[in-house]
Design a protein around this motif. Structure first.
Motif, short mmCIF file in Angstrom:
data_model
loop_
_atom_site.label_atom_id
_atom_site.label_comp_id
_atom_site.label_asym_id
_atom_site.label_seq_id
_atom_site.Cartn_x
_atom_site.Cartn_y
_atom_site.Cartn_z
N SER A 1 28.54 -41.98 -72.84
CA SER A 1 28.35 -40.93 -71.84
C SER A 1 28.40 -39.53 -72.44
CB SER A 1 29.42 -41.04 -70.75
OG SER A 1 30.72 -40.90 -71.31
N GLU A 2 28.94 -39.38 -73.67
CA GLU A 2 29.02 -38.08 -74.32
C GLU A 2 27.73 -37.69 -75.03
OE1 GLU A 2 32.81 -37.15 -76.44
OE2 GLU A 2 33.21 -39.28 -76.08
N ILE A 3 26.82 -38.65 -75.21
CA ILE A 3 25.56 -38.38 -75.91
C ILE A 3 24.67 -37.54 -75.01
CG2 ILE A 3 23.53 -39.40 -76.99
CD1 ILE A 3 25.23 -41.94 -77.45
N GLU A 4 24.28 -36.37 -75.48
CA GLU A 4 23.48 -35.45 -74.67
C GLU A 4 21.99 -35.79 -74.73
OE1 GLU A 4 24.73 -31.40 -75.74
OE2 GLU A 4 26.59 -32.34 -76.42
N TRP A 5 21.53 -36.11 -75.93
CA TRP A 5 20.15 -36.60 -76.07
C TRP A 5 20.03 -37.38 -77.36
CZ3 TRP A 5 20.83 -31.25 -77.01
CH2 TRP A 5 20.46 -30.80 -78.26
N LEU A 6 18.94 -38.13 -77.49
CA LEU A 6 18.66 -38.93 -78.67
C LEU A 6 17.29 -38.53 -79.19
CD1 LEU A 6 19.94 -40.95 -76.27
CD2 LEU A 6 20.12 -42.48 -78.21
N GLN A 7 17.16 -38.52 -80.51
CA GLN A 7 15.89 -38.12 -81.13
C GLN A 7 15.57 -39.05 -82.30
OE1 GLN A 7 15.84 -34.15 -82.73
NE2 GLN A 7 13.65 -34.21 -83.19
N ALA A 8 14.35 -39.55 -82.33
CA ALA A 8 13.92 -40.41 -83.43
C ALA A 8 13.79 -39.59 -84.70
CB ALA A 8 12.59 -41.07 -83.09
N SER A 9 14.21 -40.16 -85.82
CA SER A 9 14.11 -39.50 -87.12
C SER A 9 13.92 -40.57 -88.18
CB SER A 9 15.37 -38.67 -87.41
OG SER A 9 15.30 -38.06 -88.68
N GLY A 10 12.66 -40.90 -88.48
CA GLY A 10 12.38 -41.93 -89.48
C GLY A 10 12.89 -43.28 -89.02
N ASN A 11 13.73 -43.91 -89.84
CA ASN A 11 14.31 -45.21 -89.51
C ASN A 11 15.61 -45.09 -88.72
OD1 ASN A 11 12.42 -47.02 -90.94
ND2 ASN A 11 13.14 -45.93 -92.74
N TYR A 12 15.92 -43.89 -88.28
CA TYR A 12 17.15 -43.63 -87.54
C TYR A 12 16.84 -43.02 -86.18
CZ TYR A 12 19.92 -44.41 -91.78
OH TYR A 12 20.50 -44.97 -92.88
N VAL A 13 17.81 -43.12 -85.29
CA VAL A 13 17.81 -42.38 -84.03
C VAL A 13 19.06 -41.53 -84.04
CG1 VAL A 13 17.94 -42.52 -81.53
CG2 VAL A 13 16.55 -44.17 -82.79
N ASN A 14 18.88 -40.21 -83.97
CA ASN A 14 20.02 -39.30 -83.99
C ASN A 14 20.64 -39.19 -82.61
OD1 ASN A 14 19.92 -38.63 -86.73
ND2 ASN A 14 18.39 -37.06 -86.39
N LEU A 15 21.96 -39.41 -82.54
CA LEU A 15 22.70 -39.25 -81.30
C LEU A 15 23.29 -37.85 -81.31
CD1 LEU A 15 24.66 -42.65 -81.35
CD2 LEU A 15 22.30 -42.22 -80.64
N HIS A 16 22.85 -36.99 -80.41
CA HIS A 16 23.29 -35.60 -80.39
C HIS A 16 24.50 -35.45 -79.48
CE1 HIS A 16 22.69 -31.27 -81.03
NE2 HIS A 16 23.15 -31.15 -79.79
N VAL A 17 25.61 -35.01 -80.05
CA VAL A 17 26.87 -34.88 -79.31
C VAL A 17 27.52 -33.55 -79.70
CG1 VAL A 17 29.13 -35.91 -78.82
CG2 VAL A 17 27.17 -37.38 -79.36
N ARG A 18 27.68 -32.65 -78.75
CA ARG A 18 28.38 -31.39 -78.95
C ARG A 18 27.92 -30.65 -80.21
NH1 ARG A 18 32.26 -34.92 -77.19
NH2 ARG A 18 33.05 -35.26 -79.29
N GLY A 19 26.62 -30.51 -80.35
CA GLY A 19 26.08 -29.74 -81.45
C GLY A 19 25.96 -30.48 -82.76
N ARG A 20 26.29 -31.77 -82.79
CA ARG A 20 26.20 -32.54 -84.03
C ARG A 20 25.36 -33.79 -83.81
NH1 ARG A 20 31.51 -30.55 -84.11
NH2 ARG A 20 31.90 -29.22 -85.91
N ASP A 21 24.70 -34.24 -84.87
CA ASP A 21 23.87 -35.44 -84.82
C ASP A 21 24.53 -36.55 -85.60
OD1 ASP A 21 21.78 -34.39 -83.28
OD2 ASP A 21 20.92 -33.41 -85.04
N TYR A 22 24.59 -37.74 -84.98
CA TYR A 22 25.11 -38.92 -85.65
C TYR A 22 23.97 -39.93 -85.75
CZ TYR A 22 29.56 -36.74 -84.59
OH TYR A 22 30.59 -35.84 -84.50
N PRO A 23 23.43 -40.19 -86.95
CA PRO A 23 22.29 -41.10 -87.08
C PRO A 23 22.68 -42.55 -86.85
CG PRO A 23 23.02 -40.33 -89.23
CD PRO A 23 23.83 -39.59 -88.23
#
Length: 288
Positions: free
Chosen positions: A196-218
């Protein structure tokens, strides 16, 4: 799960840092090689060693984005290096052919401007090309190896998300097919991240970045694969490479092209393609 202040600064300037680091590496290498070549060929004109080295350097810099794209498409990791390493060995052949051809073209133009003849290979061209390829394959894999180490460093500093696996025995504590939390490993520690904390997700190559509070977790996944695991009541696909959490969506700005621009609560702007715009407006409570 905060990162160090230095890494936060690096994240804001990551692209200029990456470009600057590669340019500095090749320029310094070109300067040192030019000086060495000048000492080894004392009978040559002063400008010749510099032409030899910098013609090669400029072509390598031009080829660098292509090598980066190939490594991003076929990354070398512990789980796939046996499959992808031979591919990169194959890619090194056209890499060398382009490098040698363009390099010698630049040298020929340089000699032509100086009013001097230039014979690229002579009669033993195949021997000389073999010599050039041995140097080029080494350069190619130095670039690839640097990219691999750089990615490992970034993942260690930034944190890599993983899906929680089902236990070996007994029932899972939460649904595995639609996880409520993700496991984040960073700097040797593990954290749980609420979905529920994930604000948006973005595809990046073989990863999907989970954007949370200004940081991306692939997260190592595809957009199609992660879509099946997201709560459809909360997450909506708005673009071929973006999902948004409706809880963090502040505004939908229509564009003349038929697409839209999404304003998130933290001020970030996310693209929304016309394919998904109508469904999003309906979900967001706005008439189309």
């Amino acid at each position: 799960m905060g990162t160090t202040p230095g890494f936060d600064i690096y994240q804001r300037w990551r692209r200029p840092f990456e470009v600057g680091a590669w340019v500095a590496f090749f320029v310094l290498n070109g300067i040192f090689n030019s000086i060495n070549s000048r000492l080894d060929h004392a009978g040559a004109a002063a400008w010749e060693p510099w032409l030899w080295e910098w013609s090669s350097l400029l072509v390598l810099l031009a080829l660098l984005p292509g090598v980066i794209a190939l490594e991003r498409r076929w990354p070398i990791r512990f789980d796939n290096w046996r499959r992808n390493l031979p591919l990169h060995l194959l890619f090194s052949v056209p890499f060398s052919l382009i490098h040698v051809s363009a390099m010698h073209l630049l040298r020929k133009l340089g000699y032509l401007a100086a009013g001097r003849p230039y014979d690229a290979f002579g009669a033993s061209w195949w021997i000389n090309f073999g010599y050039e390829y041995l140097k080029d394959v080494r350069t190619y894999f130095v670039i690839v190896g640097t990219l691999v180490l750089y990615r490992l460093w970034r993942l260690r500093q930034q944190g890599e998300a993983k899906l929680l696996a089902a236990p070996d025995e007994g029932a899972p504590v939460e649904p595995v097919d639609r996880p409520e939390r993700f496991l984040v490993r960073k700097l040797g520690k593990e954290f749980l991240l609420n979905a529920s904390e994930i604000e948006w997700l973005q595809a990046s190559g073989n990863y999907v970045n989970l954007h949370v509070r200004g940081r991306d977790y692939p997260l190592r996944a595809t957009m199609a694969g992660i879509e099946e695991r997201l709560d459809p009541a909360r997450f909506v696909r708005v673009h071929r490479s973006h999902f948004v959490n409706l809880d963090y969506l502040a505004e939908i700005e229509p564009l003349e092209s038929g697409d839209a621009r999404l304003q998130m609560r933290d001020g970030a702007k996310i693209p929304c393609s016309r394919r998904y715009r109508a469904a999003l407006r309906e979900r967001f409570g706005q008439p189309d």
